[in-house]
Design an enzyme around this catalytic site. Structure first.
Site, short mmCIF file in Angstrom:
data_model
loop_
_atom_site.label_atom_id
_atom_site.label_comp_id
_atom_site.label_asym_id
_atom_site.label_seq_id
_atom_site.Cartn_x
_atom_site.Cartn_y
_atom_site.Cartn_z
N ARG A 35 0.88 -1.17 0.00
CA ARG A 35 0.00 0.00 0.00
C ARG A 35 0.92 1.23 0.00
O ARG A 35 2.13 1.11 0.12
CB ARG A 35 -1.03 0.00 1.13
CG ARG A 35 -0.73 -0.72 2.40
CD ARG A 35 0.36 -0.10 3.24
NE ARG A 35 0.15 1.33 3.40
CZ ARG A 35 1.09 2.21 3.62
NH1 ARG A 35 2.36 1.83 3.66
NH2 ARG A 35 0.85 3.48 3.77
N GLY A 36 0.28 2.40 -0.14
CA GLY A 36 1.08 3.62 -0.29
C GLY A 36 1.20 3.92 -1.78
O GLY A 36 1.50 3.00 -2.57
N ALA A 37 0.94 5.18 -2.16
CA ALA A 37 0.77 5.53 -3.58
C ALA A 37 1.93 5.08 -4.49
O ALA A 37 1.70 4.34 -5.46
CB ALA A 37 0.49 7.03 -3.69
N ARG A 56 -7.41 -0.32 -6.67
CA ARG A 56 -7.68 0.79 -5.74
C ARG A 56 -7.78 2.07 -6.58
O ARG A 56 -6.96 2.29 -7.47
CB ARG A 56 -6.56 0.92 -4.68
CG ARG A 56 -6.48 -0.29 -3.75
CD ARG A 56 -5.57 -0.01 -2.58
NE ARG A 56 -6.19 0.84 -1.58
CZ ARG A 56 -5.51 1.40 -0.56
NH1 ARG A 56 -4.22 1.22 -0.45
NH2 ARG A 56 -6.14 2.14 0.33
N GLN A 80 -2.13 2.25 9.95
CA GLN A 80 -0.83 2.33 9.24
C GLN A 80 0.20 3.11 10.06
O GLN A 80 1.40 2.87 9.95
CB GLN A 80 -1.00 3.02 7.88
CG GLN A 80 -1.75 2.21 6.85
CD GLN A 80 -3.21 2.57 6.82
OE1 GLN A 80 -3.80 2.93 7.83
NE2 GLN A 80 -3.84 2.48 5.65
N ASP A 118 -1.87 11.05 -2.07
CA ASP A 118 -2.26 10.01 -3.04
C ASP A 118 -2.56 10.58 -4.41
O ASP A 118 -2.55 9.87 -5.41
CB ASP A 118 -3.46 9.21 -2.52
CG ASP A 118 -2.98 8.18 -1.52
OD1 ASP A 118 -2.72 8.56 -0.37
OD2 ASP A 118 -2.82 7.01 -1.91
N ASN A 171 -5.41 12.46 0.46
CA ASN A 171 -4.53 11.65 1.31
C ASN A 171 -5.39 10.92 2.34
O ASN A 171 -6.61 11.10 2.39
CB ASN A 171 -3.46 12.51 1.98
CG ASN A 171 -2.35 11.68 2.59
OD1 ASN A 171 -1.81 10.77 1.93
ND2 ASN A 171 -2.00 11.91 3.84
N LYS A 172 -4.75 10.09 3.13
CA LYS A 172 -5.44 9.24 4.11
C LYS A 172 -6.47 10.02 4.91
O LYS A 172 -6.20 11.14 5.35
CB LYS A 172 -4.38 8.61 5.03
CG LYS A 172 -4.89 7.68 6.10
CD LYS A 172 -5.78 6.58 5.58
CE LYS A 172 -5.15 5.75 4.48
NZ LYS A 172 -6.14 4.94 3.73
O1 MRU Z 1 -4.47 3.27 2.30
P1 MRU Z 1 -2.98 3.45 2.18
O2 MRU Z 1 -2.24 2.85 3.32
O3 MRU Z 1 -2.48 3.01 0.84
O4 MRU Z 1 -2.80 5.02 2.27
C1 MRU Z 1 -1.52 5.56 2.15
C2 MRU Z 1 -1.50 7.03 2.28
O5 MRU Z 1 -2.51 7.70 2.42
C3 MRU Z 1 -0.16 7.70 2.15
O6 MRU Z 1 -0.11 8.86 2.92
C4 MRU Z 1 0.07 8.07 0.68
O7 MRU Z 1 -0.17 6.97 -0.13
C5 MRU Z 1 1.43 8.58 0.45
S1 MRU Z 1 2.62 7.27 0.48
C6 MRU Z 1 4.14 7.92 0.14
#
Ligand code: MRU
Length: 351
Positions: free
Chosen positions: A57-59, A102, A204, A245, A255-256
């Site tokens: 996970r993470g962009a 996603r 996370q 994201d 973002n999250k």
């Molecule tokens: O749902 P996730 O864990 O994929 O969400 C991740 C985030 O929101 C991060 O802040 C974002 O992807 C930046 S990662 C460098």
């Protein structure tokens, strides 16, 4: 990324391409911090499932995983000796499949599209395709390092910084985005402390960011998401750094979930709020209206890992995974080309 495994320091990345076996190894992030488990993937469908189930996970990390998923599909096509027109169709359906895993992180589309364009213009040559996938990975790693170099200038002795979710090495090729400045500040021997938002419902922050910071011996404490405004009001937070994201052309940062509340609170208390991101997160030609916020299963809210069902049995839940922060609440964007204002992103980007 340094990992402290049973007292031994090892180097590992969340996403790792094996040039000999032509397979992809992921750290299974669902198991952290309890167990460090690796998962080997061989094709695009397993890449789709791994992103969907948040093994990775993470962009940027999901974007790079998507690229390797396409590469493995191309390798399978070559093995079968398929014609170029069939290869093109196969890659297109693999692209669509992985894209459907996603919806919010634009890096998934940007990185896969970039790779596909390159591969098409190089007649689907395998050696070129593999070289370019590795190049995209290295590019993200270098960009994150530069984000760290620029972002580390914000740090001063005994600074207290807050971060949300996990925008660390686990979410990128290495170093992270929001966590890269912390890594570089630590290497400069600047003493500082990190407040880690636990990040309900998937935790996370509590699981992954805290694990990364502990591995690097960076002093930190986990807080529940809703305590951030209180800490700000008490003067306990000097600045905030989060990841992103997608950053849209009409001035919004996805973002999250919880990021927008942090930005509003930070603005209220006059606390600088920074967004750290590589260029693959920038979507100048996409608007907020055209973007989709992911809604995840309500069971993530109704259950707590380890504790089982925590909510009233007859109640339902709503689970948006991301939110939108307006760019005017962002003090600066920490990029590989410096800390920029929103308008400057357009000048500096090559997108
Ligand atoms: O749902 P996730 O864990 O994929 O969400 C991740 C985030 O929101 C991060 O802040 C974002 O992807 C930046 S990662 C460098």
């Amino acid at each position: 990324m340094k990992i402290n495994q049973d007292g031994k320091i090892i180097e590992l990345t969340a996403v790792r391409w094996n040039s000999t076996s032509k397979t992809l190894t992921l750290i299974d992030q669902r198991m952290l911090p309890e167990r460090l488990e690796l998962l080997e993937l061989h094709d695009a469908p397993s890449v789709y499932h791994s992103i969907r189930k948040m093994v990775v996970r993470g962009a940027p990390a999901i974007g790079l995983t998507g690229v390797y998923g396409l590469l493995m599909e191309l390798i399978a096509c070559e093995k079968k000796g398929l014609e170029k027109s069939v290869i093109a169709k196969t890659l297109e359906s693999a692209f669509q499949l992985i894209m459907s895993s996603r919806p919010t992180a634009i890096d998934l589309k940007n990185l896969m599209q970039d790779w596909l364009n390159y591969v098409k213009s190089n007649s689907y040559r395998l050696d070129e395709a593999e070289k370019y996938a590795i190049q995209l990975f290295e590019q993200n790693k270098q960009e994150c390092y530069q984000i760290g170099v620029h972002g580390s200038k914000l740090f001063f002795e005994n600074a207290h910084v807050l971060t949300h979710c996990n925008a660390g090495a686990l979410a990128t090729a290495d170093y992270g985005t929001a966590l890269a400045p912390m890594r570089i500040a630590k290497s400069k021997h600047i003493p500082f402390h990190v407040w880690v938002d636990e990040t309900r419902p998937r935790l996370q922050g509590a699981r992954l960011t805290a694990w990364e910071l502990a591995n690097e011996d960076i002093p930190h404490k986990i807080i529940v998401d809703s305590s951030a405004a209180f800490l700000m009001s008490e003067g306990l937070i000097d600045f905030v750094i989060v990841g992103a994201d997608r950053i849209t052309g009409d001035g919004w940062v996805a973002n999250k979930i919880g990021t927008m509340s942090l930005a509003i609170s930070a603005s209220h208390f006059g606390i600088p709020f920074y967004v750290a991101a590589p260029w693959s997160t920038f979507a100048p030609h996409v608007s907020k209206e055209e973007s989709q916020i992911e809604y995840r299963d309500q069971s993530e809210v109704l259950h707590c890992p380890g504790a089982g069902k925590i909510a009233n049995p007859s109640s339902e839940a709503l689970n948006p995974a991301f939110d939108w922060t307006p760019e005017d609440l962002v003090t600066g964007f920490i990029t590989s080309k410096g800390i920029l204002q929103y308008e400057e992103l357009f000048e500096k980007s090559s997108v």
